[in-house]
Motif scaffolding. Structure first.
Motif, PDB file in Angstrom:
ATOM      1  N   ILE A   1       0.765  -1.203  -0.072  1.00  0.00           N
ATOM      2  CA  ILE A   1      -0.008   0.067   0.062  1.00  0.00           C
ATOM      3  C   ILE A   1       0.834   1.336   0.075  1.00  0.00           C
ATOM      4  O   ILE A   1       1.631   1.456   0.873  1.00  0.00           O
ATOM      5  N   GLY A   2       0.892   2.055  -0.918  1.00  0.00           N
ATOM      6  CA  GLY A   2       1.381   3.571  -1.059  1.00  0.00           C
ATOM      7  C   GLY A   2       0.997   4.560  -0.974  1.00  0.00           C
ATOM      8  O   GLY A   2      -0.313   4.835  -1.576  1.00  0.00           O
TER       9      GLY A   2
ATOM     10  N   VAL B   1       3.317   0.574   3.241  1.00  0.00           N
ATOM     11  CA  VAL B   1       2.807  -0.225   4.240  1.00  0.00           C
ATOM     12  C   VAL B   1       2.729  -1.494   3.518  1.00  0.00           C
ATOM     13  O   VAL B   1       2.031  -1.995   2.240  1.00  0.00           O
ATOM     14  N   ILE B   2       2.970  -2.552   4.219  1.00  0.00           N
ATOM     15  CA  ILE B   2       2.900  -3.977   3.704  1.00  0.00           C
ATOM     16  C   ILE B   2       1.699  -4.546   4.323  1.00  0.00           C
ATOM     17  O   ILE B   2       1.644  -4.991   5.688  1.00  0.00           O
TER      18      ILE B   2
ATOM     19  N   PRO C   1      -2.009  -4.594  13.305  1.00  0.00           N
ATOM     20  CA  PRO C   1      -2.099  -3.580  14.212  1.00  0.00           C
ATOM     21  C   PRO C   1      -1.082  -2.625  14.462  1.00  0.00           C
ATOM     22  O   PRO C   1      -1.084  -1.604  14.948  1.00  0.00           O
ATOM     23  N   GLN C   2       0.211  -3.280  14.061  1.00  0.00           N
ATOM     24  CA  GLN C   2       1.238  -2.375  14.132  1.00  0.00           C
ATOM     25  C   GLN C   2       1.326  -1.210  13.353  1.00  0.00           C
ATOM     26  O   GLN C   2       1.866  -0.125  13.139  1.00  0.00           O
ATOM     27  N   ASP C   3       0.855  -1.714  11.998  1.00  0.00           N
ATOM     28  CA  ASP C   3       0.733  -0.866  10.657  1.00  0.00           C
ATOM     29  C   ASP C   3      -0.384  -0.073  10.659  1.00  0.00           C
ATOM     30  O   ASP C   3      -0.372   1.065   9.942  1.00  0.00           O
ATOM     31  N   GLY C   4      -1.443  -0.624  11.292  1.00  0.00           N
ATOM     32  CA  GLY C   4      -2.598   0.384  11.028  1.00  0.00           C
ATOM     33  C   GLY C   4      -2.457   1.795  11.576  1.00  0.00           C
ATOM     34  O   GLY C   4      -3.046   2.400  10.602  1.00  0.00           O
TER      35      GLY C   4
END
Length: 427
Positions: A16-17, A24-25, A108-111
């Motif tokens: 996701i760019g 974000v992966i 939840p870490q990248d959210g």
């Protein structure tokens, strides 16, 4: 052999760019076209359970924050949204990554990265690129949420599972008359599918066992299982203890992962094996309260010799049960195990030294502390003793290990030890 399932160090990703250049992966197995969604507007809709609001924003990348991804997906499918991102700490989310529409799961870490960008931007946008494979994922392996845990209900005196093997998101052969997924309303068919389960872990271990039998044709099934167990790794690819997704990512116990994750190359050279033959299993059956008729049915013999019944099978692991309701007065609870190992190492003359990882609340000892071999296939026996020092609470699962290391440090023969107050549910 009983095999638990774990993750592997590979992810099927969606990149996701965000409009500010941040990448974000996410996780996704969406197979449709186009493989890349160009710059699209984004909208955060919370739990995404309002179909009216979803329909109004269907031409955006809808971002959802949910407890259960599997329950949220139908809402977006019904509203026919163009794309979706699911932020969740749902440990089953990787199993819900075979989307029929462009979508991905976000950890939840990248959210917060995505949510903060949306909240501070007047017109948030993003691109999504599917069908990316990311290697070297850390930490891996971890024990999968769905895999069954011990203790064994049918034979609680033998620690189960034995090992864990790759089980999550495995490329598996597939019947071509059965769909492997959908894109929109179009069914997809393939000779292969991405599958998760202990049904994927078991073939990995079975294949390694078959390879060991080809390389070591004289080994018994018990010796092969022993080699797989005592060379399994209890550490992940970061060097830390393997963690359990089904227990809040805490350190995995042997009741979840057995001796650890199989390592095929190491299993070829285990150094020592805990062997067992037909008579050993008959002695175990004799101690398990089967009737004479049942014993004859299992052993397929006219008579069964039960002159030496024992629940202490010569197994490469140890499990001891203690009563949490017993008063502290009197002698402490003690459990002893008698084991015999066979020297299968390259060096017929070898000395192995015992290394113990203690169990909190118990005194763990092994006698003798050294095993000396003068020839290949020689057998040596030892006794492992667990003595309870403090009364453990109900449902406690404590664990340590016994490792035999030879004097050249070539062979490391590790066995898990469990002391627990958990009583298995009878079948």
């Amino acid at each position: 052999m009983t095999v638990g399932a774990g993750t592997v160090d590979r992810e099927f990703a969606a990149v996701i760019g965000l409009g500010d250049g941040t990448l974000v992966i996410g996780q996704s197995l969406y197979p449709g076209n186009p493989a890349t969604l160009k710059q699209m507007p984004m909208a955060f809709l919370g739990s995404c359970d309002n179909t009216t609001l979803l329909k109004k924003t269907r031409h955006k990348i809808v971002v959802c924050q949910v407890d259960d991804v599997g329950l949220a997906i139908p809402y977006l499918e019904y509203a026919k949204v163009d794309a979706g991102l699911f932020i969740s700490n749902d440990s089953f989310s990787s199993l819900d990554s075979q989307f029929s529409f462009p979508a991905a799961n976000i950890s939840p870490q990248d959210g917060p990265t995505i949510l903060n960008y949306i909240h501070r931007s007047s017109e948030p946008t993003a691109t999504i690129t599917f069908r990316r494979t990311v290697l070297g994922t850390k930490p891996a392996p971890t024990v999968a949420t769905y895999t069954s845990r011990g203790p064994s209900a049918s034979c609680p005196n033998v620690l189960k599972p034995d090992v864990m093997a790759p089980g999550s998101l495995i490329l598996a052969s597939w019947a071509q008359n059965s769909t492997v997924g959908t894109v929109g309303t179009h069914n997809l068919y393939s000779p292969f599918a991405i599958i998760s389960g202990t049904s994927m872990a078991c073939p990995h271990a079975s294949g390694v066992a078959a390879s060991l039998k080809a390389a070591r044709p004289g080994w018994s099934p018990a010796a092969i299982r022993s080699a797989l167990m005592t060379t399994a790794s209890h550490l992940d690819n970061t060097g830390a203890p393997i963690r359990d997704m089904g227990n809040g990512n805490k350190q995995a116990s042997p009741l979840a992962m057995g001796a650890g994750h199989i390592e095929p190359n190491r299993a070829l050279e285990p150094g020592l094996v805990y062997d067992a033959g037909t008579k050993d299993y008959v002695n175990l059956l004799c101690a398990m309260n089967f009737t004479s008729k049942q014993l004859r049915t299992i052993t397929r013999t006219a008579t069964v010799d039960c002159s030496n019944p024992t629940l202490d099978l010569n197994y490469p692991s140890f499990i001891a049960y203690f009563d949490p309701n017993k008063t502290s007065a009197g002698a402490p609870s003690v459990r002893q195990f008698r084991r015999t190992v066979t020297n299968v190492g390259d060096n017929p003359v070898a000395t192995y030294t015992a290394n113990l990882v203690d169990i909190m609340g118990f005194t763990v000892s092994v006698v003798p502390e050294k095993l000396s071999f003068k020839e290949k296939y020689q057998k040596q026996s030892f006794t492992l003793t667990l003595k309870e020092n403090t009364r453990e609470k109900r449902d406690a699962v404590l664990h340590g290990s016994l490792t035999w290391v030879d004097d050249t440090e070539k062979y490391v023969v590790r066995s898990p030890i469990v002391a627990t107050t958990v009583r298995p549910i009878s079948l």
